[in-house]
Design a protein around this motif. Structure first.
Motif, mmCIF file in Angstrom:
data_model
loop_
_atom_site.group_PDB
_atom_site.id
_atom_site.type_symbol
_atom_site.label_atom_id
_atom_site.label_comp_id
_atom_site.label_asym_id
_atom_site.label_seq_id
_atom_site.Cartn_x
_atom_site.Cartn_y
_atom_site.Cartn_z
ATOM 1 N N ALA A 185 0.654 -1.159 0.037
ATOM 2 C CA ALA A 185 0.044 0.097 -0.123
ATOM 3 C C ALA A 185 0.930 1.209 0.111
ATOM 4 C CB ALA A 185 -1.079 0.061 1.206
ATOM 5 N N ALA A 186 2.109 1.122 0.401
ATOM 6 C CA ALA A 186 3.124 2.247 0.607
ATOM 7 C C ALA A 186 3.834 2.510 -0.819
ATOM 8 C CB ALA A 186 3.934 2.254 1.598
ATOM 9 N N GLY A 187 3.620 1.517 -1.698
ATOM 10 C CA GLY A 187 4.471 1.460 -2.961
ATOM 11 C C GLY A 187 5.585 0.765 -3.022
ATOM 12 N N VAL A 188 6.013 0.087 -2.032
ATOM 13 C CA VAL A 188 7.334 -0.711 -1.785
ATOM 14 C C VAL A 188 7.119 -1.996 -2.234
ATOM 15 C CG1 VAL A 188 9.034 -1.521 -0.219
ATOM 16 C CG2 VAL A 188 7.855 0.916 0.255
ATOM 17 N N MET A 189 7.953 -2.270 -3.227
ATOM 18 C CA MET A 189 7.872 -3.694 -3.782
ATOM 19 C C MET A 189 8.539 -4.761 -2.793
ATOM 20 S SD MET A 189 8.540 -3.094 -7.898
ATOM 21 C CE MET A 189 9.872 -1.863 -7.700
ATOM 22 N N HIS A 190 8.147 -6.017 -2.812
ATOM 23 C CA HIS A 190 8.762 -7.106 -1.945
ATOM 24 C C HIS A 190 8.988 -8.345 -2.711
ATOM 25 C CE1 HIS A 190 7.748 -4.917 1.752
ATOM 26 N NE2 HIS A 190 6.855 -4.372 1.137
ATOM 27 N N PHE A 191 10.187 -8.340 -3.043
ATOM 28 C CA PHE A 191 10.686 -9.840 -3.796
ATOM 29 C C PHE A 191 12.259 -10.121 -3.560
ATOM 30 C CE2 PHE A 191 10.861 -6.225 -6.902
ATOM 31 C CZ PHE A 191 12.060 -6.108 -7.415
ATOM 32 N N PRO A 192 12.624 -11.167 -3.605
ATOM 33 C CA PRO A 192 13.886 -11.692 -3.026
ATOM 34 C C PRO A 192 15.076 -10.844 -3.840
ATOM 35 C CG PRO A 192 12.624 -13.471 -3.153
ATOM 36 C CD PRO A 192 11.616 -12.454 -3.976
ATOM 37 N N GLY A 193 16.329 -11.061 -3.027
ATOM 38 C CA GLY A 193 17.504 -10.425 -4.086
ATOM 39 C C GLY A 193 18.598 -10.818 -3.141
ATOM 40 N N PHE A 194 19.976 -10.403 -3.704
ATOM 41 C CA PHE A 194 21.223 -10.717 -2.948
ATOM 42 C C PHE A 194 21.503 -9.974 -1.837
ATOM 43 C CE2 PHE A 194 22.142 -12.614 -6.828
ATOM 44 C CZ PHE A 194 23.361 -13.579 -6.453
ATOM 45 N N HIS A 195 21.933 -10.315 -0.642
ATOM 46 C CA HIS A 195 22.220 -9.499 0.332
ATOM 47 C C HIS A 195 23.794 -8.805 0.021
ATOM 48 C CE1 HIS A 195 23.541 -8.238 4.362
ATOM 49 N NE2 HIS A 195 22.474 -8.690 4.828
ATOM 50 N N PRO A 196 23.944 -7.535 0.409
ATOM 51 C CA PRO A 196 25.410 -6.819 0.284
ATOM 52 C C PRO A 196 26.371 -7.611 0.748
ATOM 53 C CG PRO A 196 23.464 -5.257 0.818
ATOM 54 C CD PRO A 196 22.850 -6.598 1.129
ATOM 55 N N ASP A 197 26.268 -8.519 1.994
ATOM 56 C CA ASP A 197 27.509 -9.104 2.570
ATOM 57 C C ASP A 197 27.688 -10.226 1.695
ATOM 58 O OD1 ASP A 197 27.397 -7.473 4.588
ATOM 59 O OD2 ASP A 197 26.695 -8.751 5.971
ATOM 60 N N THR A 198 26.693 -10.895 0.875
ATOM 61 C CA THR A 198 27.008 -11.900 -0.109
ATOM 62 C C THR A 198 27.674 -11.482 -1.306
ATOM 63 O OG1 THR A 198 24.824 -12.647 0.563
ATOM 64 C CG2 THR A 198 25.770 -13.722 -1.363
ATOM 65 N N THR A 199 27.242 -10.458 -1.941
ATOM 66 C CA THR A 199 27.984 -9.889 -3.104
ATOM 67 C C THR A 199 29.422 -9.528 -2.459
ATOM 68 O OG1 THR A 199 26.767 -8.005 -2.848
ATOM 69 C CG2 THR A 199 26.301 -9.418 -4.707
ATOM 70 N N VAL A 213 19.259 -12.905 -11.168
ATOM 71 C CA VAL A 213 18.324 -13.344 -10.365
ATOM 72 C C VAL A 213 17.083 -13.500 -11.240
ATOM 73 C CG1 VAL A 213 18.985 -11.856 -8.543
ATOM 74 C CG2 VAL A 213 17.755 -10.738 -10.404
ATOM 75 N N ASP A 214 16.343 -14.251 -10.685
ATOM 76 C CA ASP A 214 14.648 -14.511 -11.383
ATOM 77 C C ASP A 214 13.812 -13.316 -10.999
ATOM 78 O OD1 ASP A 214 14.374 -15.558 -8.913
ATOM 79 O OD2 ASP A 214 13.865 -17.338 -9.358
ATOM 80 N N THR A 215 14.253 -12.332 -10.430
ATOM 81 C CA THR A 215 13.353 -11.161 -10.008
ATOM 82 C C THR A 215 13.640 -9.861 -10.863
ATOM 83 O OG1 THR A 215 14.790 -10.597 -8.346
ATOM 84 C CG2 THR A 215 13.147 -12.135 -7.706
ATOM 85 N N LEU A 216 13.135 -8.869 -10.418
ATOM 86 C CA LEU A 216 13.069 -7.403 -11.097
ATOM 87 C C LEU A 216 14.464 -6.848 -10.850
ATOM 88 C CD1 LEU A 216 9.612 -6.152 -10.866
ATOM 89 C CD2 LEU A 216 10.900 -6.464 -13.145
ATOM 90 N N SER A 217 15.323 -7.248 -9.681
ATOM 91 C CA SER A 217 16.397 -6.464 -9.357
ATOM 92 C C SER A 217 17.399 -7.732 -8.615
ATOM 93 C CB SER A 217 16.038 -5.454 -8.431
ATOM 94 O OG SER A 217 16.986 -4.817 -7.796
ATOM 95 N N ILE A 218 18.562 -7.255 -8.773
ATOM 96 C CA ILE A 218 19.408 -7.812 -7.999
ATOM 97 C C ILE A 218 19.479 -7.523 -6.685
ATOM 98 C CG2 ILE A 218 21.107 -8.472 -9.914
ATOM 99 C CD1 ILE A 218 22.908 -5.968 -9.093
ATOM 100 N N ASP A 219 19.026 -6.196 -6.294
ATOM 101 C CA ASP A 219 18.644 -5.998 -4.854
ATOM 102 C C ASP A 219 17.290 -6.576 -4.350
ATOM 103 O OD1 ASP A 219 20.647 -3.932 -3.445
ATOM 104 O OD2 ASP A 219 20.427 -3.206 -5.546
ATOM 105 N N ARG A 220 16.956 -6.960 -3.054
ATOM 106 C CA ARG A 220 15.594 -7.287 -3.185
ATOM 107 C C ARG A 220 14.541 -5.720 -3.243
ATOM 108 N NH1 ARG A 220 15.316 -8.355 3.551
ATOM 109 N NH2 ARG A 220 16.216 -6.113 4.352
ATOM 110 N N GLY A 221 13.263 -6.100 -3.310
ATOM 111 C CA GLY A 221 12.526 -5.221 -3.810
ATOM 112 C C GLY A 221 12.318 -4.194 -2.867
ATOM 113 N N MET A 222 12.473 -4.267 -1.574
ATOM 114 C CA MET A 222 12.379 -3.278 -0.497
ATOM 115 C C MET A 222 13.665 -2.343 -0.355
ATOM 116 S SD MET A 222 12.157 -5.572 2.928
ATOM 117 C CE MET A 222 12.252 -3.942 4.101
ATOM 118 N N ASP A 223 14.581 -2.987 -1.090
ATOM 119 C CA ASP A 223 15.973 -2.117 -0.780
ATOM 120 C C ASP A 223 16.035 -1.026 -1.583
ATOM 121 O OD1 ASP A 223 16.445 -3.834 1.489
ATOM 122 O OD2 ASP A 223 17.768 -5.221 0.234
ATOM 123 N N GLY A 224 15.473 0.402 -1.451
ATOM 124 C CA GLY A 224 15.241 1.159 -2.422
ATOM 125 C C GLY A 224 16.636 1.787 -2.525
ATOM 126 N N ALA A 225 17.574 1.837 -1.697
ATOM 127 C CA ALA A 225 18.954 2.439 -1.936
ATOM 128 C C ALA A 225 19.797 1.658 -2.692
ATOM 129 C CB ALA A 225 19.547 2.433 -0.294
#
Length: 277
Positions: A185-199, A213-225
């Protein structure tokens, strides 16, 4: 898959002949030999295992395909049709970052490589598929964490030099519905991604060229930075987003081929992604 020796031999031959200033026809011939040799090596190895296949890891791109930014990523204008002109032809209007696509290093860096500057040899890589789908099933914000890589290597051995590490979250099953973007509802996406510690671990401990990744972003959806984008692409590596059919691949043993368009100055672009198994 091709052995590391096979891949390096082909790349060295092509690079050496290019550097030597051979004629255009001779160089293209050498490139064709190299391209033919890569699948040949993979097929030979696969036949020893009793079969060979090429797996298409690309989604079909259309105006209906979901995008990170919400708007259609592509439109196609037909200029000619066979009934009237005796030829079919059109014009694409496409966002660089839509469908199954490459993120070039320049996408999130001041002076990284653009599409055409990525060495073609870096776009052929051993593939390591890390499965976090069970965790992602119950947690849309799941991350591929360093422990996942440690468990992966315990089971399959070290990630080889020059590899692409792919996160399989099972998210592609949502591609035709709203859950692929999964916006709250706040416009934030939620899907999996890589953790920065992993990369960061991959950058420091393994010679990995790309992540997928099989998602829209190598960052997870909620990680807007976009910490992984800045960290990974900023280190001169490439990323692939919206990969398809990763579930059909073994954890190790496939060779990835990234069919990236060499468009001058491009920060990325739709690509035909294939795996030789």
């Amino acid at each position: 898959m091709c052995s590391p020796h096979c891949i390096e031999t082909v790349k060295t031959r092509i690079a050496g002949e290019s550097a030597a200033g051979v004629s255009r026809r001779h160089f293209l011939g050498a490139a064709a030999v190299g391209a033919a040799a890569l699948p040949g090596c993979a097929l030979t190895a696969a036949r020893r295992r009793g079969g060979a296949r090429v797996v298409d890891l690309s989604h079909v791109l259309s105006p209906a395909f979901p995008t990170f930014f919400g708007a259609a990523g592509i439109s196609v204008e037909q200029l000619y049709n066979y009934a009237e002109h005796k030829v079919n032809g059109g014009v694409w209007h496409v966002n660089e970052h839509c469908g199954t696509h490459l993120d070039a290093p320049i996408h999130y860096s001041a002076a990284g490589a653009t599409n055409e500057a990525i060495p073609v040899g870096d776009l052929v890589a051993p593939l390591a598929v890390v499965d976090i789908s069970a965790r992602a099933e119950g947690d849309a914000d799941a991350l591929l964490v360093p422990e996942d890589l440690h468990d992966f290597e315990s089971a399959h051995g070290p990630i080889p030099a020059g590899a692409c590490v792919a996160m399989y979250s099972g998210w592609e099953r949502h591609v035709n519905g709203a859950k692929f973007r999964n916006t709250d509802a706040a416009g934030v996406m939620h899907f999996p991604g890589f953790h920065p510690d992993t990369t960061q671990w991959l950058l420091e401990e393994r010679e990995v060229r790309g992540i997928a990744v099989d998602t829209l972003s190598i960052d997870r959806g909620m990680d807007g930075a976009f910490p992984v984008h800045y960290q990974w692409l900023g280190a001169g590596r490439w990323g692939m987003e919206c990969a398809a059919n990763l579930a059909g691949l073994p954890a190790v043993g496939a060779t990835l081929i990234v069919g990236a368009l060499p468009i001058q100055g491009a920060t990325g672009g739709p690509a035909r992604l294939m795996a030789l198994v």
